[in-house]
Design a protein around this motif. Sequence first.
Motif, PDB file in Angstrom:
ATOM      1  N   GLY A   1       0.782  -1.060  -0.287  1.00 28.30           N
ATOM      2  CA  GLY A   1       0.181   0.436   0.060  1.00 28.30           C
ATOM      3  C   GLY A   1       0.250   1.137   0.315  1.00 28.30           C
ATOM      4  N   GLU A   2       1.915   1.516   0.823  1.00 31.47           N
ATOM      5  CA  GLU A   2       2.509   2.213   0.635  1.00 31.47           C
ATOM      6  C   GLU A   2       3.473   2.901  -0.487  1.00 31.47           C
ATOM      7  N   GLU A   3       4.053   1.679  -1.391  1.00 32.44           N
ATOM      8  CA  GLU A   3       4.643   1.205  -2.687  1.00 32.44           C
ATOM      9  C   GLU A   3       3.463   1.699  -3.838  1.00 32.44           C
ATOM     10  N   LYS A   4       2.591   1.703  -3.725  1.00 26.58           N
ATOM     11  CA  LYS A   4       1.587   2.474  -4.583  1.00 26.58           C
ATOM     12  C   LYS A   4       1.007   3.876  -4.146  1.00 26.58           C
ATOM     13  N   ARG A   5       1.539   4.020  -2.769  1.00 29.98           N
ATOM     14  CA  ARG A   5       1.040   5.441  -2.827  1.00 29.98           C
ATOM     15  C   ARG A   5       2.185   5.761  -3.250  1.00 29.98           C
ATOM     16  N   VAL A   6       3.372   6.215  -2.697  1.00 25.92           N
ATOM     17  CA  VAL A   6       4.613   6.773  -3.073  1.00 25.92           C
ATOM     18  C   VAL A   6       4.701   6.757  -4.967  1.00 25.92           C
ATOM     19  N   ALA A   7       3.989   5.622  -5.171  1.00 21.17           N
ATOM     20  CA  ALA A   7       4.368   5.620  -6.631  1.00 21.17           C
ATOM     21  C   ALA A   7       3.449   7.267  -7.511  1.00 21.17           C
ATOM     22  N   ALA A   8       2.186   6.845  -7.088  1.00 19.21           N
ATOM     23  CA  ALA A   8       1.474   7.785  -7.340  1.00 19.21           C
ATOM     24  C   ALA A   8       1.580   8.969  -7.379  1.00 19.21           C
ATOM     25  N   ARG A   9       2.953   9.589  -6.120  1.00 17.32           N
ATOM     26  CA  ARG A   9       3.179  10.729  -6.605  1.00 17.32           C
ATOM     27  C   ARG A   9       4.698  11.099  -7.427  1.00 17.32           C
ATOM     28  N   ARG A  10       4.855  10.351  -8.225  1.00 16.14           N
ATOM     29  CA  ARG A  10       5.544  10.485  -8.972  1.00 16.14           C
ATOM     30  C   ARG A  10       5.447  11.499 -10.651  1.00 16.14           C
ATOM     31  N   GLU A  11       6.503  12.033 -11.097  1.00 17.79           N
ATOM     32  CA  GLU A  11       6.287  13.265 -11.796  1.00 17.79           C
ATOM     33  C   GLU A  11       5.903  12.542 -12.956  1.00 17.79           C
ATOM     34  N   GLY A  12       4.888  13.477 -14.526  1.00 21.25           N
ATOM     35  CA  GLY A  12       4.434  12.652 -15.110  1.00 21.25           C
ATOM     36  C   GLY A  12       3.494  11.637 -15.478  1.00 21.25           C
ATOM     37  N   LEU A  13       3.514  11.030 -14.243  1.00 22.41           N
ATOM     38  CA  LEU A  13       2.414  10.224 -14.410  1.00 22.41           C
ATOM     39  C   LEU A  13       0.592  10.506 -14.683  1.00 22.41           C
ATOM     40  N   GLY A  14      -0.015   9.796 -15.334  1.00 20.76           N
ATOM     41  CA  GLY A  14      -0.949  10.461 -15.997  1.00 20.76           C
ATOM     42  C   GLY A  14      -2.633  10.692 -14.384  1.00 20.76           C
ATOM     43  N   ASP A  15      -2.739  11.635 -14.819  1.00 22.10           N
ATOM     44  CA  ASP A  15      -4.507  11.424 -14.197  1.00 22.10           C
ATOM     45  C   ASP A  15      -4.984  10.413 -13.835  1.00 22.10           C
ATOM     46  N   ALA A  16      -5.427   9.028 -14.654  1.00 20.80           N
ATOM     47  CA  ALA A  16      -6.059   8.306 -14.127  1.00 20.80           C
ATOM     48  C   ALA A  16      -5.772   7.086 -13.545  1.00 20.80           C
ATOM     49  N   LYS A  17      -3.974   7.369 -14.503  1.00 15.34           N
ATOM     50  CA  LYS A  17      -2.760   5.917 -13.691  1.00 15.34           C
ATOM     51  C   LYS A  17      -2.611   6.344 -12.026  1.00 15.34           C
ATOM     52  N   LYS A  18      -2.627   7.994 -11.685  1.00 15.25           N
ATOM     53  CA  LYS A  18      -2.668   8.122 -10.320  1.00 15.25           C
ATOM     54  C   LYS A  18      -3.692   7.915  -9.135  1.00 15.25           C
ATOM     55  N   ALA A  19      -4.792   8.122  -9.957  1.00  9.85           N
ATOM     56  CA  ALA A  19      -6.233   7.913  -9.297  1.00  9.85           C
ATOM     57  C   ALA A  19      -6.638   6.366  -8.784  1.00  9.85           C
ATOM     58  N   VAL A  20      -5.658   4.932 -10.265  1.00 10.19           N
ATOM     59  CA  VAL A  20      -5.925   4.080  -9.402  1.00 10.19           C
ATOM     60  C   VAL A  20      -4.817   3.415  -8.949  1.00 10.19           C
ATOM     61  N   LEU A  21      -3.991   4.327  -8.542  1.00  8.33           N
ATOM     62  CA  LEU A  21      -2.410   3.555  -7.007  1.00  8.33           C
ATOM     63  C   LEU A  21      -3.088   4.086  -6.084  1.00  8.33           C
ATOM     64  N   LEU A  22      -3.657   5.264  -6.202  1.00  5.24           N
ATOM     65  CA  LEU A  22      -3.982   5.904  -5.215  1.00  5.24           C
ATOM     66  C   LEU A  22      -5.066   4.844  -4.515  1.00  5.24           C
ATOM     67  N   ALA A  23      -6.078   4.569  -5.014  1.00  7.50           N
ATOM     68  CA  ALA A  23      -7.814   3.468  -5.034  1.00  7.50           C
ATOM     69  C   ALA A  23      -6.725   1.740  -4.521  1.00  7.50           C
ATOM     70  N   GLU A  24      -5.961   1.709  -4.471  1.00  6.45           N
ATOM     71  CA  GLU A  24      -5.273   0.324  -4.701  1.00  6.45           C
ATOM     72  C   GLU A  24      -4.581   0.703  -3.467  1.00  6.45           C
TER      73      GLU A  24
END
Length: 489
Positions: A112-135
């Motif tokens: 869960g922490e890994e996915k939360r950190v991954a969602a903060r990466r620059e250049g990540l699309g909004d849709a992908k970021k939303a998926v990672l945050l939800a997971e």
Amino acid sequence: MRVVTRFAPSPTGMLHIGGARTALFNYLFAKRYGGRFLLRIEDTDHERSTPEATAAILDAMNWLGLTPDEPPLMQSERAGRHADVAHEMVARGTAFRCYVSAEELQARRDLGEEKRVAARREGLGDAKKAVLLAEAGALLAPFRSPWRDGGAPPSADAPYVVRLRAPDGGDRIVEDGVQGTVKVHSSEIDDLVLLRTDNTPTYMLAVVVDDHDMDVTHVIRGDDHLRNTFRQIPIYEAMGWAVPHFSHLPMIHGNDGGKLSKRHGALSTTVYRELGYLPEGMKAYLLRLGWSHGDQEIFTEDEAIRLFGLDGINKAPARLDLEKLGTVNAHFIREAGNDRLFDLLIPFLRAEGDLDPSARDRIRTALPHMKDRGATLVELAAAFRFLRAARPLELAKNAKKALSEEGVDRLRKLSSELRNLAAWTTASISEMIATYCTATGLSMGQIGPPLRAALTGGLPAPDLAPVMDWLGREETLGRIDDQIQTGAG
């Protein structure tokens, strides 16, 4: 319903100011309604709990006069009872055996922490970021076990914990005696562990079982436990037990509004005793830390018992003010009985140095007239230094200045008059000095400074007549003679 309250400290350290206030509020609430006040030592943390801390807590409670109505209950001695309740809940279907290991749970949190950190990466699309945050949110949410609805164990000897089957759906509401209506959604409550794999109970289970078995009707504790309340109430419900009334006290902050620390006075309660505060002064001050009744500032214990109620507790954090504590304590020093106050003062006098019988007698005589000379017993003991100073007195700079040649000459003449005084009392001494000043044309401003210097060496002291009375004829004349002889030399 007969009111029953409890104070339940963990013996992992000393009883600090916040715990002492919680104990006091529980004590007063029970006494106001003719109920019982109980003490439970929550010593289930075997690594951090110590007998020394338990003894210190009991010592502090005893000093404050917060005596429980029954002998203290030691939580660690009831582990069997706690386990029995957990197994009964399993039989009822309100708890279950969970075979998810601690390693699996940690891996879940790590992912869960890994996915939360991954969602903060620059250049990540909004849709992908939303998926990672939800997971991430799903993995880090309060844990709902896959075993909560039953299922065959992985193996016959697979280790398991016993978990509470948390409530499903809807809001959970607590009508708190201080905080008012507090609401959380059931999804925020996890399937909490009741028994570990070694069959030992967790804190959450032990607290509820003990409160039930002790017939506790009102749980009054710090608001850092408010979240726990929503996890504990389902345990009561799972066993069909009556749920007590909950009241959560706001925390105590420093006088600057910051988190309470040692620099603010976050000390062990017994340290305040060592600093010279009276137990009644501490209790009266603690009472006003977050509770009020009109504009009244100081309460006796009888008044507090008669007036205390949960409706007088403020929701905002209280602020620890040591200056105010000193003012309250000074009031109770003045109100204290002379015999008791003298006994309390003795250790502080001895801390100042040897206390010979003559000095002890002088202080005992002067005490009723000197109670306003200190906000603590430490300050009050220091106020008596002039009565126990050893001859010849060591003179402060201001005293040396007053004992000029002219000042010593005035002392010499006054000494002759004092030696002829028939009765050695405050009144007769005061009258003699006034008569002497009139006869010689001197003012008190001329005779007072050298006389005070000879008697006290420059130490703070009250009016001269009572000082001379307390010192006695022999000591008074001896101190004056010392300075006359020094001046003559």
